[in-house]
Design an enzyme around this catalytic site. Structure first.
Site, PDB file in Angstrom:
ATOM      1  N   GLU A   9      -0.724   6.088   5.070  1.00 14.31           N
ATOM      2  CA  GLU A   9      -0.483   7.837   4.876  1.00 14.31           C
ATOM      3  C   GLU A   9      -0.855   8.345   6.366  1.00 14.31           C
ATOM      4  O   GLU A   9      -1.557   9.282   6.272  1.00 14.31           O
ATOM      5  CB  GLU A   9      -1.614   7.958   3.876  1.00 14.31           C
ATOM      6  CG  GLU A   9      -1.195   7.592   2.511  1.00 14.31           C
ATOM      7  CD  GLU A   9      -2.302   8.033   1.321  1.00 14.31           C
ATOM      8  OE1 GLU A   9      -3.179   8.547   1.502  1.00 14.31           O
ATOM      9  OE2 GLU A   9      -1.964   7.395   0.096  1.00 14.31           O
ATOM     10  N   HIS A  18       4.737   6.906  -6.108  1.00 17.61           N
ATOM     11  CA  HIS A  18       3.742   7.721  -7.121  1.00 17.61           C
ATOM     12  C   HIS A  18       4.823   8.702  -7.884  1.00 17.61           C
ATOM     13  O   HIS A  18       4.548   9.706  -7.170  1.00 17.61           O
ATOM     14  CB  HIS A  18       2.513   8.217  -6.559  1.00 17.61           C
ATOM     15  CG  HIS A  18       1.557   7.062  -6.081  1.00 17.61           C
ATOM     16  ND1 HIS A  18       0.984   6.037  -7.078  1.00 17.61           N
ATOM     17  CD2 HIS A  18       1.241   6.646  -5.104  1.00 17.61           C
ATOM     18  CE1 HIS A  18       0.292   5.146  -6.444  1.00 17.61           C
ATOM     19  NE2 HIS A  18       0.194   5.641  -5.198  1.00 17.61           N
ATOM     20  N   ASP A  25       4.237   3.978  -9.793  1.00 12.29           N
ATOM     21  CA  ASP A  25       3.665   4.312 -11.242  1.00 12.29           C
ATOM     22  C   ASP A  25       4.526   5.398 -11.447  1.00 12.29           C
ATOM     23  O   ASP A  25       5.011   6.291 -10.362  1.00 12.29           O
ATOM     24  CB  ASP A  25       2.188   4.300 -11.468  1.00 12.29           C
ATOM     25  CG  ASP A  25       1.745   5.515 -10.296  1.00 12.29           C
ATOM     26  OD1 ASP A  25       2.189   5.965  -9.537  1.00 12.29           O
ATOM     27  OD2 ASP A  25       0.337   5.324 -10.532  1.00 12.29           O
ATOM     28  N   ASN A  84       2.561   2.159   5.428  1.00  6.97           N
ATOM     29  CA  ASN A  84       2.598   2.698   3.906  1.00  6.97           C
ATOM     30  C   ASN A  84       2.665   4.111   3.797  1.00  6.97           C
ATOM     31  O   ASN A  84       1.457   4.702   4.457  1.00  6.97           O
ATOM     32  CB  ASN A  84       1.919   1.646   3.169  1.00  6.97           C
ATOM     33  CG  ASN A  84       1.678   1.915   1.824  1.00  6.97           C
ATOM     34  OD1 ASN A  84       2.875   1.527   1.221  1.00  6.97           O
ATOM     35  ND2 ASN A  84       0.687   1.964   1.310  1.00  6.97           N
ATOM     36  N   GLU A 122       3.403   0.711  -4.573  1.00  4.23           N
ATOM     37  CA  GLU A 122       2.462   1.331  -5.446  1.00  4.23           C
ATOM     38  C   GLU A 122       2.966   2.133  -6.491  1.00  4.23           C
ATOM     39  O   GLU A 122       2.678   3.287  -6.965  1.00  4.23           O
ATOM     40  CB  GLU A 122       1.421   2.323  -4.897  1.00  4.23           C
ATOM     41  CG  GLU A 122       0.728   1.855  -3.571  1.00  4.23           C
ATOM     42  CD  GLU A 122      -0.226   2.579  -2.757  1.00  4.23           C
ATOM     43  OE1 GLU A 122      -0.556   3.715  -3.381  1.00  4.23           O
ATOM     44  OE2 GLU A 122      -0.620   2.336  -1.802  1.00  4.23           O
TER      45      GLU A 122
END
Ligand code: XIL
Length: 360
Positions: free
Chosen positions: A170, A247, A278, A211, A276
């Site tokens: 990030e 996300h 979801d 990432n 990651e």
């Protein structure tokens, strides 16, 4: 030119409620070509990618059904929190590796590869570090040395056991500029190149990743990230991969250009991973929302499969019993593939029927 690979999702008709576990058991697994697909691990083998999950170490230790399901379904894992700086060095010079070691040990025992998460981030830093920087007892020279030692110590500890590291997490703002973290403020933008170089030295065979989130769709962040990677490459900084956190939420459109975005990064010679994934929803859960969620999961896997360089597809937790979503997004939840009782939701079944097919 490489052949055009298209991925096709054969979405299942979604029943009114999540399918019972027995409907996806070995006797009823969907056909994949001529072979039945039993579970995600079997799917990963057939698709020639890795399918992973974040691991909650407390659940891994305390819940046999969680542990069994994790090890049955996934061939790749990421520690959800256990490898973050505040976890591994809660006091200066006092390391607490038990949780991270447990995650790696479990993975090796079950033939799972490991993504290391994460070395340089602005969140979940130990209080001694942020406090020291704030009150001036840690100056810039010392901070750089602390970061070098952290990267070196952690990467060395797991040398040969981590397939890929999220070296920097990030780093950019939504507008594509560099995030004002303690790293940028005190060390300048060179901290990124430094971190990758230190990591490479500590484990030359680990794949080193940048990432981030919202790179699935946000144009300024996409361009900023591409430019950053080009600059790093021009300086011969060892960066191997781009991780897309993924996300997502069904109240937003699916990021329809994601495959093309992945391809732009792959064209720089990078490996790609969904790190990651979801797909959350505003509660309450309804059959319609679960159907939309299933479509998003399926499209994300199809997008990854359509890019040859995309070799890992990792979800941020596999069960709603342990998901960061309710704690971080007010009124939202149900973001995972399995419900609280580990019963497969429609999204799980959609993944099992997703396949890689050659296009025209
Ligand atoms: C989250 C964890 O899931 C939570 O348990 C923790 O409280 C906060 O961090 N992007 C990342 C992850 O890179 O490390 C974050 O994980 C989710 C967002």
């Amino acid at each position: 030119m490489r052949p055009l690979i298209l991925a096709l999702t054969l979405a299942l008709a979604v029943p009114a409620i999540a399918l019972p576990a027995s409907a996806t058991g070995p006797e009823h697994g969907p056909e994949h070509g001529h072979h039945r697909v039993d579970d995600l691990r079997d799917l990963a083998r057939k698709l020639h990618i890795s399918i992973g999950s974040a691991v909650d170490v407390a659940a891994l230790r305390a819940e046999p059904d969680y542990q069994a399901r994790l090890n049955r379904e996934f061939d790749h894992i990421t520690a959800e929190n256990a490898m973050k700086w505040e976890s591994v060095e809660p006091e200066r010079g006092v390391y607490a590796w038990e949780d991270a070691d447990e995650v790696v040990r479990n993975a090796r025992r079950h033939g799972q590869q490991v993504r290391g998460h994460t070395l340089v981030w602005h969140n979940q830093l130990p209080a001694w570090l942020t406090g020291g920087v704030e009150d001036g007892t840690i100056d810039a020279t010392e901070l750089r040395k602390i970061l070098r030692d952290h990267v070196t110590t952690q990467v060395r500890r797991y040398k040969g056991k981590i397939r890929a590291w999220d070296v920097v997490n990030e780093a950019l703002n939504e507008d594509g500029t560099m995030r004002q973290s303690i790293w940028l403020t005190h060390l300048g933008p060179g901290y990124i190149a430094d971190a990758f170089r230190w990591a490479r030295r500590a484990d030359p065979r680990a794949k080193l990743y940048l990432n981030d989130y919202n790179v699935e769709w946000n144009a300024p962040k996409i361009e900023g990230t591409l430019n950053l990677i080009k600059e790093l490459r021009a300086q011969r900084v060892p960066i191997d991969g781009m991780g897309f956190q993924g996300h997502l939420g069904i109240q937003y459109d699916y990021p329809g250009d994601w495959a093309n975005v992945m391809r732009r990064f792959a064209d720089l010679g990078l490996e790609i991973a969904v790190t990651e994934l979801d797909v959350r929803m505003v509660l309450p859960v309804t059959p319609e929302k679960l159907a939309t969620q299933a479509e998003y999961y399926g499209r994300a896997l199809s997008d990854c499969l359509s890019v040859r360089a995309c070799r890992e597809f990792t979800v941020w937790g596999f069960t709603d019993r342990h998901s960061w979503v309710p704690g971080w997004f007010d009124g939202e939840g149900s973001a995972c593939l399995l419900d609280e009782n580990l019963a497969p939701k429609p999204a799980y079944d959609t993944l099992l029927t997703t396949r890689r097919v050659s296009g025209p």
